[in-house]
Design an enzyme around this catalytic site. Structure first.
Site, PDB file in Angstrom:
ATOM      1  N   GLU A 100      -1.904   7.776  -4.324  1.00 50.85           N
ATOM      2  CA  GLU A 100      -2.270   6.403  -4.655  1.00 50.85           C
ATOM      3  C   GLU A 100      -3.707   6.217  -4.143  1.00 50.85           C
ATOM      4  O   GLU A 100      -3.928   5.873  -2.991  1.00 50.85           O
ATOM      5  CB  GLU A 100      -1.326   5.394  -3.994  1.00 50.85           C
ATOM      6  CG  GLU A 100      -1.636   3.970  -4.424  1.00 50.85           C
ATOM      7  CD  GLU A 100      -1.413   2.936  -3.329  1.00 50.85           C
ATOM      8  OE1 GLU A 100      -1.454   1.747  -3.642  1.00 50.85           O
ATOM      9  OE2 GLU A 100      -1.225   3.317  -2.173  1.00 50.85           O
ATOM     10  N   ASP A 157       0.826   7.222   0.019  1.00 51.96           N
ATOM     11  CA  ASP A 157       0.351   5.846   0.023  1.00 51.96           C
ATOM     12  C   ASP A 157      -1.027   5.728   0.672  1.00 51.96           C
ATOM     13  O   ASP A 157      -1.359   6.447   1.620  1.00 51.96           O
ATOM     14  CB  ASP A 157       1.362   4.976   0.787  1.00 51.96           C
ATOM     15  CG  ASP A 157       0.996   3.521   0.773  1.00 51.96           C
ATOM     16  OD1 ASP A 157       1.001   2.917  -0.317  1.00 51.96           O
ATOM     17  OD2 ASP A 157       0.685   2.978   1.854  1.00 51.96           O
TER      18      ASP A 157
END
Length: 1001
Positions: A723, A670
């Site tokens: 990401e 993330d």
């Protein structure tokens, strides 16, 4: 490590495992005295004043070999000794008795047998009773008996003057005991006291179990002991007043008696007994929880006079040492401290019997054990290279030195002290002080009889002296939030997914079918546990044809509204749904159903909770020391200090941990963009350039490269996914391949294509009549499609916070919205890249996702009127996955430009896109999307001339999906009319708001 002042009752470097050299028997002493009488006398007299020494040396030289002369020398030496300064507490009577003893000392030394008499004054000696049997020749047997008798235990208080002169020892009238007394006494010591100490009683005692004399706490004169006689048979020695004898220590490196060069250590009866009580400095530091080396004070340690036992047991009424038949109650020194001195040659195997109000507990002593961590562990931690860090730090049930218990270890280099506290000590860590292991910053303690299920935290004393109670950063299990304690755990799970693990290594993720269903476990089916989810989730996902599930963060997090993206327990699956083994069961069930498991991993930042990682030991530790670098401007969290070895190790090992311990098949990392740029969400002046003047976070780059390299090396078949929302070069390039920017690749396997997601959703949100002006939003992705290995994500981020659900993003009425979703999904599955779809979007849920109640499953209830509409979209998703997995052209060359060819990409006025997907053998799939709400009859498209016919493999407008059922039921044959630069062409009927896939017939 802060050095600890020496305790008056312990050797500086004594440990529980240190042995006292064997003590010579009386016969051996006598034999040695005959051979080395003159040297021993000379050595023993070194402690006396210079004048006396000279006279003794002269006398010794003139009386070699003559017994009578030696006796005379002894008398002369005794006569020349200076007087001992008498303690204030001694009475005139005691003084007179000592004077009498001095006058008679020389006569008594010439006697053939030692006369057994009581000491004239118990206060003037440290010996209650001499444990010798009959005469000196029988002392070996006497000592054996004394070991089991109360008399033997009085050696814990024995003074250096336990002596018996015999005719056989006339060649050495100055005995070894005298030599000890002379060497251990200051220069003012005289023959008066030494002579008085010769009067010892030798009582024959029967073997018995007794209680050791409890250690005095107040200082008194060396050699003094409480008045009273030794009890001969099974009786406890009376408790001594709270006194502490001054440490009359034998100088280091010198033998108590005999030749100065001798390495022989004197037996206990020839050593100066010391108080076993903990000294004031250690006592204060232990109670304050700031002692770096509690094991050097507490536990059992060899000291002059025997073995000192010390315990810190708050609230205990008594503590008793038990070793075989021996039971010795320790003296209560106050404030939870207990101590005692036992006349033992070496530290025995022992246990403690601790009496509390209303209960008695028998347990091992936590401070008798060696460290459970070795030098290699500490070295690797310091270097930041311990790839199995979770096996070294944290709480681990184990068997150590044959004893079951739990090892606690935590990294807190700035702490002044650390204690472990939990349910096993009623959250009072006073008695469980951890030791610092060198300069590693690691604190460790093994607690016997503490096992699984117990709650615990670390009580850390900050550099400023304040205290903080912290959860374990490497806890592998936690309490259910909002409770914050760590839980001791170990895994006994037996995996059944060996076949899956072997199969996942057959092809890399970017060359295999990869269709992902993203779910938030706590809300997918609210209220279900891991094991209950294991009964429903695998079947549901398998039925829909997805190859993988991606779990939003399962690592423990205190706030459910963060969806798991503000992690406090990086090594613990959230306890909201069950135990770590329950989570293993869920992963195993998915694997056995043929479904891979990805999980979101959040190494970019962590929350500021004062019981977790923030300023863990009182100073910035896991976060960067520069506040501008530490604070994340968007989320109010703290960013990790990726440049610190131990912090980088914490995160790299964590990635390996999930893959190895839980068989996770991939990590979606993330917020990578926030890690890579120093100026991420920061205004000018709020960030500092790197050493090259750039904005790249070089520490984060190095961390991500190391993480990827380590995971791929250790765990074959896994994939890491970034990401990353910027155009950073080489996210999915190998770490050793440098790109135009000069950096090696970050080493990820796949990257989320955030640009495609934003552009395509923006296009679909426009009214069809306006889409021709935004046609490039659907084609631009192919400009950079092969710059990385991409995943096309329709994730949770796109269906929350006012962004609306996927179907609600579409313009038009309900039919057009559903048709728009169907056509968009058909385009997405055919586009180069892997696919990801968030839960609820597979059946066109109209509402945004909420973690409080999850997907609107009631939309699929047959009793609901619009149920066929939602079920039709879900059926489409199933068929998309089925055809996709069976068609290599749609996934085999996702990252190779040879796998894609445009047919028409510029038909903006028609809202039409058409392209070919090819497998390595050149077998094509034709994908055509019509994003206009009108049917286009006989729409001509150029095609290769080597395909004799085409037939529909999938049509999103089919009636079973809720469409208008405008289809091409028969095979479509090419016409020899060139079109779109192709030698042949076909004419198709394009359904409204639909995507059609055609394969060679």
């Amino acid at each position: 490590m802060t050095p600890r002042p020496e305790s008056s009752g312990s050797r500086p470097k004594g440990t529980a495992g240190e042995k006292i050299p064997e003590q010579p028997t009386a016969a051996q002493q006598k034999s040695a005295a005959k051979k080395t009488a003159v040297p021993k006398q000379a050595a023993a007299k070194k402690a006396a004043p210079a004048k006396a020494t000279a006279k003794k040396a002269t006398a010794a030289k003139t009386t070699v070999g003559k017994t009578a002369a030696k006796k005379a020398a002894t008398k002369k030496a005794a006569a020349k000794k200076t007087a001992v300064e008498q303690p204030a507490a001694e009475t005139a009577t005691a003084t007179a008795k000592k004077t009498t003893a001095k006058k008679s000392a020389a006569k008594k030394s010439a006697a053939k047998k030692a006369t057994t008499v009581k000491a004239t004054a118990a206060k003037t000696t440290a010996v209650k009773a001499a444990a010798s049997k009959s005469k000196a020749a029988d002392t070996v047997a006497g000592k054996a008996a004394a070991a089991k008798s109360p008399a033997a235990k009085t050696t814990a208080k024995k003074a250096p003057a336990k002596k018996a002169a015999t005719a056989k020892s006339a060649t050495a009238t100055t005995t070894a005991a005298q030599a000890v007394a002379k060497k251990a006494t200051p220069a003012k010591a005289t023959a008066k006291k030494a002579a008085a100490k010769k009067t010892a009683t030798a009582e024959k005692t029967a073997p018995a179990t007794s209680t050791v004399a409890k250690s005095p706490a107040k200082k008194t004169t060396a050699g003094k002991a409480p008045a009273g006689e030794a009890v001969a048979k099974k009786s406890a020695v009376k408790k001594a007043p709270a006194r502490k004898a001054p440490a009359r220590k034998i100088p280091a490196g010198r033998a108590p008696a005999g030749d100065a060069g001798s390495a022989q250590v004197a037996p206990p009866e020839m050593e100066v007994a010391v108080s076993p009580a903990v000294d004031a400095v250690d006592r204060e530091r232990l109670l304050a929880g700031t002692h770096h080396a509690p094991h050097s004070v507490l536990g059992a340690h060899p000291v002059p006079g025997g073995i000192a036992f010390r315990a810190l047991r708050p609230y205990a009424l008594s503590v008793t040492v038990v070793s075989g038949e021996l039971r010795a109650e320790l003296h209560d020194d106050g404030e939870g401290f207990f101590s005692g001195l036992l006349p033992l040659r070496e530290v025995p195997a022992y246990r403690l019997v601790v009496e509390y109000e209303g209960t008695v507990l028998e347990t091992e002593d936590a401070y008798r054990f060696l460290p459970t961590l070795g030098d290699l562990d500490l070295h690797l931690i310091g270097e930041g290279r311990h790839e199995e860090l979770w096996t070294a730090l944290g709480a681990h049930p184990m068997t150590h030195e044959g004893v079951t218990g739990t090892r606690f270890a935590v990294w807190a280099p700035n702490a002044r002290g650390v204690r472990v506290t939990g349910t096993f000590n009623f959250w009072d860590g006073t008695g469980h002080v951890m030791r610092s292991l060198g300069s590693s910053g690691v604190w460790e303690l093994f607690l016997p009889d503490v096992g699984e299920g117990e709650l615990y935290k670390f009580e850390i004393t900050r550099p400023d002296g304040s205290k903080t109670l912290r959860a374990d950063p490497l806890a592998r299990r936690t309490e259910v939030p909002p409770a914050t304690s760590s839980v001791i755990t170990s895994s006994a799970y037996e995996w059944g997914d060996a076949e899956w693990l072997a199969r996942r290594t057959e092809a890399p993720a970017h060359e295999a079918p990869f269709s992902v269903y993203e779910i938030h476990l706590p809300s997918w089916r609210p209220g279900l546990t891991y094991r209950q989810l294991a009964e429903q989730l695998p079947g549901y996902v398998k039925n829909l044809g997805f190859t993988h599930v991606e779990l939003m963060p399962v690592a423990e997090h205190p706030f459910g509204g963060s969806w798991g993206y503000q992690v406090t327990g990086f090594y613990a699956p959230t306890a909201r749904l069950g135990t770590p083994d329950d989570f293993r069961y869920l992963v195993d069930s998915l694997h056995r159903a043929g479904i891979g498991v990805l999980m979101d991993w959040v190494p970019a930042h962590f929350p500021r909770d004062d019981w977790a990682l923030a300023e863990f030991d009182g100073r910035p530790l896991y976060e960067h020391e520069d506040p501008l670098r530490a604070a994340h401007p968007d989320w109010g969290t703290l960013e990790f200090d990726f440049g610190r070895n131990e912090v980088r190790n914490f995160l790299v090992a964590n990635a390996v941990y999930w893959c190895e311990e839980f068989h996770i098949d991939g990590l979606r990392v993330d917020a990578v963009a926030s890690m890579l740029y120093l100026d991420y969400s920061r205004e000018p002046g709020q960030w500092t350039p790197n050493e090259h003047g750039g904005r790249e976070n070089l520490d984060a780059v190095a961390f991500l490269q190391e993480m990827n390299a380590t995971v791929y090396r250790r765990v074959p078949g896994v994939v890491t996914i970034a990401e990353e929302s910027t155009a950073w070069d080489g996210v999915t390039r190998a770490t050793h391949h440098k790109g135009p920017s000069g950096f090696g690749g970050l080493g990820f396997g796949l990257k989320w294509n955030m640009g495609w997601m934003h552009d395509s959703l923006q296009y679909m949100s426009h009214e069809p009549v306006h889409r021709k002006y935004h046609h490039g939003e659907m084609t631009f992705s192919m400009v950079y499609a092969y710059s990385e290995n991409y995943v096309l994500p329709i994730s949770h981020d796109e269906v929350v916070h006012g962004k609306r659900s996927l179907v609600s993003k579409m313009p038009g009425d309900w039919w057009q919205q559903r048709a728009g979703v169907r056509s968009y999904l058909g385009f997405m599955w055919a586009h180069p890249g892997k696919q990801l779809l968030f839960m609820g979007q597979e059946f066109a849920q109209g509402a945004e996702w909420s973690e409080a109640h999850g997907p609107d499953w009631w939309l699929l209830d047959p009793g609901y009127g619009a149920e066929p509409d939602h079920r039709g979209v879900r059926d489409l998703v199933r068929d998309l996955n089925t055809v996709y997995r069976a068609t290599p052209a749609l996934w085999r060359l996702d990252t190779d430009p040879a796998g894609f060819e445009w047919i028409v990409g510029d038909a903006a006025d028609d809202n039409v896109l058409a392209f070919l997907r090819l497998d390595p053998e050149g077998v094509p799939v034709l994908a055509v999307s019509n994003f206009a709400p009108v049917t286009r009859q006989d729409y001509r498209l150029g095609v290769p001339d080597d395909v004799p016919a085409w037939h529909e493999a999938l049509n999103t407008d089919a009636a079973r999906y809720g469409g208008s059922d405008v289809i091409n039921p028969d095979p479509v044959k090419p016409e020899p009319q060139s079109w779109h630069g192709r030698p042949a062409s076909i004419r198709l009927t394009l359904p409204p708001l639909a995507t059609v896939w055609l394969r060679p017939a």
